[in-house]
Design a protein around this motif. Structure first.
Motif, mmCIF file in Angstrom:
data_model
loop_
_atom_site.group_PDB
_atom_site.id
_atom_site.type_symbol
_atom_site.label_atom_id
_atom_site.label_comp_id
_atom_site.label_asym_id
_atom_site.label_seq_id
_atom_site.Cartn_x
_atom_site.Cartn_y
_atom_site.Cartn_z
ATOM 1 N N PHE A 174 94.461 -78.233 -36.977
ATOM 2 C CA PHE A 174 95.907 -78.403 -37.162
ATOM 3 C C PHE A 174 96.315 -79.873 -37.081
ATOM 4 N N GLY A 175 95.640 -80.638 -36.213
ATOM 5 C CA GLY A 175 95.949 -82.070 -36.148
ATOM 6 C C GLY A 175 95.652 -82.771 -37.455
ATOM 7 N N GLY A 176 94.521 -82.400 -38.088
ATOM 8 C CA GLY A 176 94.196 -83.002 -39.379
ATOM 9 C C GLY A 176 95.193 -82.629 -40.457
ATOM 10 N N ALA A 177 95.596 -81.361 -40.494
ATOM 11 C CA ALA A 177 96.584 -80.942 -41.497
ATOM 12 C C ALA A 177 97.903 -81.698 -41.305
ATOM 13 N N TYR A 178 98.320 -81.875 -40.057
ATOM 14 C CA TYR A 178 99.588 -82.575 -39.779
ATOM 15 C C TYR A 178 99.462 -84.058 -40.143
ATOM 16 N N TYR A 179 98.369 -84.689 -39.695
ATOM 17 C CA TYR A 179 98.215 -86.130 -39.894
ATOM 18 C C TYR A 179 98.104 -86.484 -41.377
ATOM 19 N N PHE A 180 97.228 -85.814 -42.099
ATOM 20 C CA PHE A 180 97.011 -86.155 -43.508
ATOM 21 C C PHE A 180 98.247 -85.843 -44.358
ATOM 22 N N GLY A 181 98.990 -84.808 -44.014
ATOM 23 C CA GLY A 181 100.232 -84.540 -44.732
ATOM 24 C C GLY A 181 101.251 -85.641 -44.519
ATOM 25 N N GLU A 182 101.377 -86.094 -43.266
ATOM 26 C CA GLU A 182 102.320 -87.174 -42.968
ATOM 27 C C GLU A 182 101.900 -88.467 -43.653
ATOM 28 N N ALA A 183 100.590 -88.749 -43.646
ATOM 29 C CA ALA A 183 100.091 -89.966 -44.299
ATOM 30 C C ALA A 183 100.346 -89.930 -45.805
ATOM 31 N N ALA A 184 100.186 -88.763 -46.421
ATOM 32 C CA ALA A 184 100.430 -88.647 -47.864
ATOM 33 C C ALA A 184 101.897 -88.900 -48.188
ATOM 34 N N ARG A 189 106.079 -92.589 -50.336
ATOM 35 C CA ARG A 189 107.296 -93.371 -50.118
ATOM 36 C C ARG A 189 107.035 -94.859 -50.320
ATOM 37 N N GLY A 190 105.861 -95.332 -49.853
ATOM 38 C CA GLY A 190 105.509 -96.735 -50.052
ATOM 39 C C GLY A 190 105.370 -97.084 -51.521
ATOM 40 N N ARG A 191 104.753 -96.186 -52.308
ATOM 41 C CA ARG A 191 104.628 -96.442 -53.755
ATOM 42 C C ARG A 191 105.992 -96.504 -54.414
ATOM 43 N N PHE A 192 106.905 -95.612 -53.996
ATOM 44 C CA PHE A 192 108.253 -95.623 -54.562
ATOM 45 C C PHE A 192 108.955 -96.940 -54.247
ATOM 46 N N GLU A 193 108.850 -97.396 -53.009
ATOM 47 C CA GLU A 193 109.500 -98.646 -52.627
ATOM 48 C C GLU A 193 108.898 -99.821 -53.385
ATOM 49 N N LEU A 194 107.563 -99.805 -53.567
ATOM 50 C CA LEU A 194 106.913 -100.887 -54.301
ATOM 51 C C LEU A 194 107.346 -100.892 -55.766
ATOM 52 N N GLU A 195 107.408 -99.715 -56.385
ATOM 53 C CA GLU A 195 107.854 -99.636 -57.778
ATOM 54 C C GLU A 195 109.306 -100.090 -57.915
ATOM 55 N N THR A 196 110.142 -99.689 -56.948
ATOM 56 C CA THR A 196 111.545 -100.107 -56.982
ATOM 57 C C THR A 196 111.663 -101.617 -56.846
ATOM 58 N N LEU A 197 110.900 -102.189 -55.901
ATOM 59 C CA LEU A 197 110.937 -103.634 -55.695
ATOM 60 C C LEU A 197 110.425 -104.370 -56.925
ATOM 61 N N THR A 198 109.358 -103.865 -57.536
ATOM 62 C CA THR A 198 108.821 -104.501 -58.736
ATOM 63 C C THR A 198 109.837 -104.485 -59.873
ATOM 64 N N ARG A 199 110.520 -103.343 -60.033
ATOM 65 C CA ARG A 199 111.529 -103.240 -61.083
ATOM 66 C C ARG A 199 112.700 -104.192 -60.812
ATOM 67 N N GLU A 200 113.132 -104.279 -59.567
ATOM 68 C CA GLU A 200 114.245 -105.160 -59.229
ATOM 69 C C GLU A 200 113.863 -106.624 -59.406
ATOM 70 N N LEU A 201 112.611 -106.969 -59.055
ATOM 71 C CA LEU A 201 112.165 -108.349 -59.248
ATOM 72 C C LEU A 201 112.114 -108.704 -60.731
#
Length: 423
Positions: A174-184, A189-201
């Motif tokens: 259960f710890g692995g299921a929780y951790y890997f889901g949160e990491a994904a 979210r990080g990819r979305f922020e990076l794409e948004t920042l790249t587009r704004e730049l």
């Protein structure tokens, strides 16, 4: 430049390709669970449920995964209930049902769009599973007919050791299921922020380039303001002189009027060339400077460059003749920018050569060097200087080539049209 607040971001639902992949996963898991049910029941050691009940359970448990990313909360809760039901009613499948539950809990962490609900529901499912585990261990402890080979005697009896192993396995599961889901989820979210920042730049860079073009055109118009004003002033002086001598010296008056005519034509030509560069400079800085630099000042520019540590030579090809002030200023500024870039990027030991070539219907200025450190024409570090030269040359109807030479070094070549009367 602003970015979307992280707390307001919701991971979008999967597209058509993602939904097809989920359906494929659900089909594979369902078939695998049906096959595993038959194998487990064939051993005669585990399942006691009816075959049709076991197959129905496998279809429901595996089929739910087809919509796991569209409705992750419902799938996670349904998978947990199906897992509990299969254990309580002795379906006897303990391989793929564990994988299906892991995927459901992972998906809830990775794709849950309401994070508070996703966290609370995962913790509730995990807590319920542990309560169920502890209850089964306690009940089984008093039933010696179940797992009879494990003794119940002693503080750390074989049965207690067996129970601790089950607890550790479930903690990891259960710890692995929780951790890997949160990491994904954090990765998405990080990819979305990076794409948004790249587009704004990219948008900001486009705005900066457009502003640079506009400011360059305004600066060109301000620099040439005195040149045009000079012609108008000369016309006024010559017209006044013609008026004073008109009666007593008609030849002198005629010469003054010819000069007025020539100045008027030149001014009209320059105004026509500047039409594309003129911009409203109502909000431009008030400390404007003017320039009357031209081709005749190129020797001074070469001397300044040599004094600054860049050995530079000047070569004039063809027969020099009168050049309109607008074109003369452009020639000077292009040469100045090219030599400045050589000093900045050419590196130690670089030399430069300036050529001014008079042709029948055009004037060409060429600045070349032996440097090695120039950025490419499209690089951000070279963009604004190159844009300025291109805009300046285009404003008087000329053309320009900028780039590295095949034999090494860098070359800037600008060509300006000259009218027949400038010969």
């Amino acid at each position: 430049m602003t970015s979307a607040p992280v707390t307001e971001w919701h991971r979008p639902a999967p597209d058509a390709v993602g939904r097809r992949r989920d359906i494929l996963l659900a089909g594979v898991m369902t078939l695998a669970m049906i096959g595993s049910v038959f194998l487990y029941q064939r051993t005669g050691l585990y399942g006691t449920a009816e075959v049709w009940v076991s197959i129905l359970w496998a279809v429901v448990s595996g089929g739910m995964l087809a919509v796991r990313r569209r409705w992750p909360e419902a799938v996670a809760l349904g998978s947990a209930i199906a897992f509990w039901w299969g254990g309580e009613f002795r379906v006897g499948e303990y391989l793929f049902s564990n994988i299906a539950l892991f995927i459901a809990i992972y998906t809830l962490g990775a794709w849950g769009r309401r994070r508070t609900v996703a966290t609370a529901l995962r913790l509730a499912i995990i807590a319920a599973m542990f309560v169920w585990l502890f209850w089964n261990l306690i009940v089984t402890a008093g039933m010696t007919s179940l797992v009879p080979e494990l003794s119940r005697e002693g503080t750390l009896s074989p049965y207690v050791a067996f129970g601790l192993i089950q607890i550790i396995i479930n903690l990891l599961y259960f710890g692995g299921a929780y951790y890997f889901g949160e990491a994904a989820y954090r990765s998405a979210r990080g990819r979305f922020e990076l794409e948004t920042l790249t587009r704004e730049l990219a948008e900001e860079r486009e705005r900066t380039q457009q502003q640079a073009i506009a400011l360059e055109r305004v600066r060109i118009a301000r620099e040439l303001h005195d040149v045009v004003a000079h012609h108008v002033s000369v016309m006024g002086v010559q017209a006044g002189a013609a008026r004073l001598v008109l009666d007593r010296d008609p030849d002198a008056a005629r010469a003054s009027l010819l000069n007025v005519e020539s100045s008027a034509r030149t001014a009209v030509d320059e105004l026509r060339l500047l039409l594309g560069a003129l911009r409203d400079d109502e909000h431009a800085p008030t400390d404007r400077t003017t320039s009357t630099r031209g081709v005749e000042h190129l020797p001074e520019l070469v001397g300044d460059a040599t004094d600054a540590g860049l050995p530079t030579s000047l070569q004039v090809i063809g027969t020099p003749r009168t050049v309109p002030a607008t074109i003369g200023l452009c020639v000077y500024r292009v040469a100045q920018e090219a030599l400045t870039n050589t000093r900045k990027h050419g590196g130690a030991g670089a030399t430069a050569e300036l050529r001014l070539r008079y042709e029948d219907d055009s004037l060409e200025v060429e600045a070349s060097d032996t440097g090695l450190g120039h950025p490419s024409p499209g690089a951000p570090s070279a963009g604004l200087g190159h844009l300025g030269m291109r805009e300046r040359v285009a404003s008087v109807g000329g053309s320009i080539d900028i780039g590295p030479r095949s034999r090494g070094g860098y070359l800037v070549r600008a060509r300006f049209p000259l009218s027949a009367k400038a010969r």
